[in-house]
Each structure stands twice: as C-alpha cells, then as structure tokens.
Design a protein around this motif. Structure first.
Motif, mmCIF file in Angstrom:
data_model
loop_
_atom_site.group_PDB
_atom_site.id
_atom_site.type_symbol
_atom_site.label_atom_id
_atom_site.label_comp_id
_atom_site.label_asym_id
_atom_site.label_seq_id
_atom_site.Cartn_x
_atom_site.Cartn_y
_atom_site.Cartn_z
ATOM 1 N N ASN B 73 0.673 -1.347 0.060
ATOM 2 C CA ASN B 73 0.038 0.021 0.040
ATOM 3 C C ASN B 73 1.044 1.232 0.065
ATOM 4 O O ASN B 73 0.843 2.079 -0.808
ATOM 5 C CB ASN B 73 -0.841 -0.214 1.190
ATOM 6 C CG ASN B 73 -1.855 1.315 1.307
ATOM 7 O OD1 ASN B 73 -1.559 2.125 1.390
ATOM 8 N ND2 ASN B 73 -3.087 0.983 1.395
ATOM 9 N N LYS B 74 1.759 1.269 0.969
ATOM 10 C CA LYS B 74 2.839 2.527 0.937
ATOM 11 C C LYS B 74 3.421 2.621 -0.598
ATOM 12 O O LYS B 74 3.687 3.955 -0.878
ATOM 13 C CB LYS B 74 3.844 2.350 2.117
ATOM 14 C CG LYS B 74 3.173 2.716 3.582
ATOM 15 C CD LYS B 74 4.448 2.991 4.239
ATOM 16 C CE LYS B 74 3.906 3.430 5.935
ATOM 17 N NZ LYS B 74 4.847 3.413 6.717
ATOM 18 N N ALA B 75 4.083 1.483 -1.178
ATOM 19 C CA ALA B 75 4.673 1.653 -2.074
ATOM 20 C C ALA B 75 3.559 2.294 -3.293
ATOM 21 O O ALA B 75 4.074 3.332 -3.972
ATOM 22 C CB ALA B 75 4.946 0.129 -2.821
ATOM 23 N N PHE B 76 2.349 1.861 -3.395
ATOM 24 C CA PHE B 76 1.660 2.594 -4.362
ATOM 25 C C PHE B 76 1.440 4.021 -4.000
ATOM 26 O O PHE B 76 1.229 4.894 -4.925
ATOM 27 C CB PHE B 76 0.112 1.704 -4.238
ATOM 28 C CG PHE B 76 0.131 0.509 -5.243
ATOM 29 C CD1 PHE B 76 0.023 -0.801 -4.472
ATOM 30 C CD2 PHE B 76 0.166 0.617 -6.398
ATOM 31 C CE1 PHE B 76 0.031 -2.038 -5.167
ATOM 32 C CE2 PHE B 76 0.295 -0.754 -7.337
ATOM 33 C CZ PHE B 76 0.164 -1.808 -6.614
ATOM 34 N N VAL B 77 1.011 4.497 -2.851
ATOM 35 C CA VAL B 77 0.957 5.533 -2.592
ATOM 36 C C VAL B 77 2.049 6.581 -2.955
ATOM 37 O O VAL B 77 1.844 7.615 -3.392
ATOM 38 C CB VAL B 77 0.718 5.836 -0.986
ATOM 39 C CG1 VAL B 77 0.554 7.251 -0.591
ATOM 40 C CG2 VAL B 77 -0.694 5.231 -0.649
ATOM 41 N N TRP B 78 3.383 6.218 -2.550
ATOM 42 C CA TRP B 78 4.495 6.672 -3.004
ATOM 43 C C TRP B 78 4.685 6.908 -4.410
ATOM 44 O O TRP B 78 5.098 7.809 -4.992
ATOM 45 C CB TRP B 78 5.870 6.351 -2.184
ATOM 46 C CG TRP B 78 5.719 6.934 -0.871
ATOM 47 C CD1 TRP B 78 5.266 6.119 0.205
ATOM 48 C CD2 TRP B 78 6.151 8.418 -0.460
ATOM 49 N NE1 TRP B 78 5.101 7.066 1.550
ATOM 50 C CE2 TRP B 78 5.783 8.294 1.040
ATOM 51 C CE3 TRP B 78 6.623 9.232 -0.991
ATOM 52 C CZ2 TRP B 78 6.343 9.414 1.902
ATOM 53 C CZ3 TRP B 78 6.696 10.591 -0.171
ATOM 54 C CH2 TRP B 78 6.680 10.555 1.030
ATOM 55 N N ALA B 79 4.408 5.768 -4.990
ATOM 56 C CA ALA B 79 4.465 5.698 -6.629
ATOM 57 C C ALA B 79 3.622 7.076 -7.264
ATOM 58 O O ALA B 79 3.914 7.718 -8.161
ATOM 59 C CB ALA B 79 4.233 4.351 -7.142
ATOM 60 N N LEU B 80 2.315 6.951 -6.418
ATOM 61 C CA LEU B 80 1.297 8.047 -7.199
ATOM 62 C C LEU B 80 1.836 9.349 -6.698
ATOM 63 O O LEU B 80 1.780 10.049 -7.523
ATOM 64 C CB LEU B 80 0.150 7.772 -6.370
ATOM 65 C CG LEU B 80 -1.018 8.794 -6.641
ATOM 66 C CD1 LEU B 80 -1.568 8.643 -8.246
ATOM 67 C CD2 LEU B 80 -2.211 8.679 -5.614
ATOM 68 N N ARG B 81 2.521 9.592 -5.550
ATOM 69 C CA ARG B 81 2.992 10.781 -5.414
ATOM 70 C C ARG B 81 4.134 11.285 -6.309
ATOM 71 O O ARG B 81 4.082 12.391 -6.660
ATOM 72 C CB ARG B 81 3.727 10.908 -3.862
ATOM 73 C CG ARG B 81 2.273 10.906 -3.065
ATOM 74 C CD ARG B 81 2.845 10.797 -1.552
ATOM 75 N NE ARG B 81 1.698 10.717 -0.612
ATOM 76 C CZ ARG B 81 2.052 10.478 0.720
ATOM 77 N NH1 ARG B 81 3.092 10.110 1.308
ATOM 78 N NH2 ARG B 81 0.755 10.421 1.370
ATOM 79 N N GLY B 82 5.179 10.073 -6.649
ATOM 80 C CA GLY B 82 5.977 10.524 -7.658
ATOM 81 C C GLY B 82 5.277 10.977 -8.980
ATOM 82 O O GLY B 82 5.990 11.725 -9.669
ATOM 83 N N ALA B 83 4.269 10.114 -9.343
ATOM 84 C CA ALA B 83 3.809 10.413 -10.704
ATOM 85 C C ALA B 83 3.250 11.677 -10.873
ATOM 86 O O ALA B 83 3.413 12.273 -11.856
ATOM 87 C CB ALA B 83 2.754 9.226 -11.067
#
Lengths: 153, 111
Positions: B73-83
């Motif tokens: 979940n954290k990985a997805f959230v941070w990937a979204l922030r990066g995107a």
C-alpha cells in the motif's frame, strides 16, 4: 535406562506470526470470493457511480501519461512535443479521427456532468430516488450530446 | 484520542469539493477564451491535484493493506506521489516552454 540429565524432547524458538498467521494468509489467497458485482441488480445508481470512477481514471491516466511523456521525453529521446503530436494526428483518416474524438470526449463530458451532479448532492439537493434518476438520465443525455458535438468539430 | 490532524476528515473533503467546483469555471473560461497563461497555469495545477485525489481514493479502496500488505500500500501511495510530481513538472514545462495546455487541445483537435 536413559542417562540422567538428558533431554528426550528438543525445543526450538518459533516465530509466532509465521506459525499461526502465515498459513491463514496462504489459505485466504486460495479461497474464492463471493459474487458481488455480478449478482447485484443492474441499476442506474451504481452503474453510473462505477462509470464515474472509471471515466475519471481513464481521463487522468491519459493526462498523466501525456504530461510525464512530455517531462521525461527529452531524457529518453522520445520525440513528444506539439509539432510531432499534431503532425501524427493529421495523418489519421477522418472516420478514425471522429471516432477517436468521441472515445476521448465522452469520458471527459460524462465525468464532468456527473461531477456536477455529485457537487449538487454535496449541497444536499436531489437526494431522493426521483432526483437521483432524473439527474442521472439528464447527465447521460447531456454527456452524449456534448461528446457527439465535440467529436464533430 | 489522537490529536486532530488538519489533513484528515472534513478538511480534506472540503478541499476536494472546492477544487472540483473550481474546475467548472476554469474549464468554461478556457473553452470560451482560449489559451491564456493564467488559466493554462491553473489547469496544470488543479487537474493533477484533482486526479491525484481520485487515484488516492482508488488506492484506498482497491489496494488496501489487507490485500497488498502494508508495504505494498505504501509503495503504491508513494508511486502515485512521484507520478503526480512528474505530471506537475510536465505541465509546468509544457505551459512555459511550449504552447500551453488549451492551445495543445485546440491544435490536436483540429489537426
């Protein structure tokens, strides 16, 4: 007779989580999921709600892809700028252009009009069965008509 | 009781609705007036933030810790922030060194 001071049994340190929880997780992965979307009666309410999320995601993915391609393009040698985009689009046949425009415009118009419908609900208006269905059909009509109009420009 | 966090609950809801509401006049003005540095700049900020909040809601609903693990979940959230950051950068670059978002839509639509 066994010598005094010898253990008959041996013990080892056990990670409680590994032993008790991990097998349960593995079991859950193999269990089937009860039907939900497939058995609920198709209704305008949840169909439109799902479509609102779906169209929002679609438009956003397109927007993100375009912006990121523009930002990262020069670093990877991907020719992505206004000139290349417009010249590539000019080579597409007219019928495909109109169809393509409708496919791009409809998610946008549906999400926009349905978004206004959501904002209307947020002011506590139209929260009746009649209101939901009336506004729902209005949104469907408006978004189709505007998408057709946009694709013919 | 944990201390109240301004980013949670009704403040987030208010911000989300205000942002969505602001998109109505913003898109209307851009459609009628055409390209203008201010509206293009605003579009390049408001649309990514709106999309980010939508994607965040989808991650919360479909990619929750019970399904993909706390780390997932954290990985997805941070990937979204990066995107989203990359998208904001891309929009800024496009609005400043190219013709601007509204002009691109217009040109691509009439190509």
């Amino acid at each position: 007779m066994a010598p005094v001071g010898t253990r008959i049994l041996s013990t080892s340190q056990v990670n409680q989580k590994e032993v008790t929880v991990a097998p349960l997780i593995e079991q859950r992965k193999n269990r089937p999921l009860a039907p939900h979307l497939t058995i609920y009666q198709p209704q305008l309410t949840w169909y439109m709600s799902a479509f609102h999320r779906f169209t929002g995601g679609a438009v956003a993915v397109g927007f993100y892809a375009g912006a990121i391609a523009y930002a990262v393009g020069p670093l990877v040698g991907l020719g992505f700028d206004t000139a290349t985009i417009t010249s590539t689009l000019a080579t597409v046949p007219v019928a495909a252009k109109v169809a393509g425009k409708f496919i791009v415009a409809f998610p946008f118009t549906f999400h926009s009009f349905n978004g206004v419908r959501h904002l209307l609900w947020d002011t506590a208006r139209g929260l009746t069965l009649k209101g939901v269905y009336a506004t729902g059909y209005t949104v469907l009509g408006l978004s189709t008509v505007s998408a057709v109009a946009l694709s013919l420009i | 009781i944990p201390p109240p966090n301004q980013l949670h609950g009704s403040y987030h809801w208010d911000f989300e609705r205000l942002l969505s509401l602001s998109m109505v006049p913003l898109f209307a003005v851009s459609a009628i007036q055409g390209s203008h540095p201010i509206t293009d700049g605003l579009l390049g900020v408001v649309v990514p933030i709106h999309a980010h909040m939508g994607f965040d809601a989808m991650i919360t609903d479909y990619l929750h810790p019970v399904k993909v693990g706390v780390a997932g979940n954290k990985a997805f959230v941070w990937a979204l922030r990066g995107a989203t950051v990359l998208t904001l950068v891309g929009c800024y670059q496009f609005n400043t060194s190219d013709i601007g978002l509204t002009e691109l839509i217009k040109k691509a639509w009439e190509a």
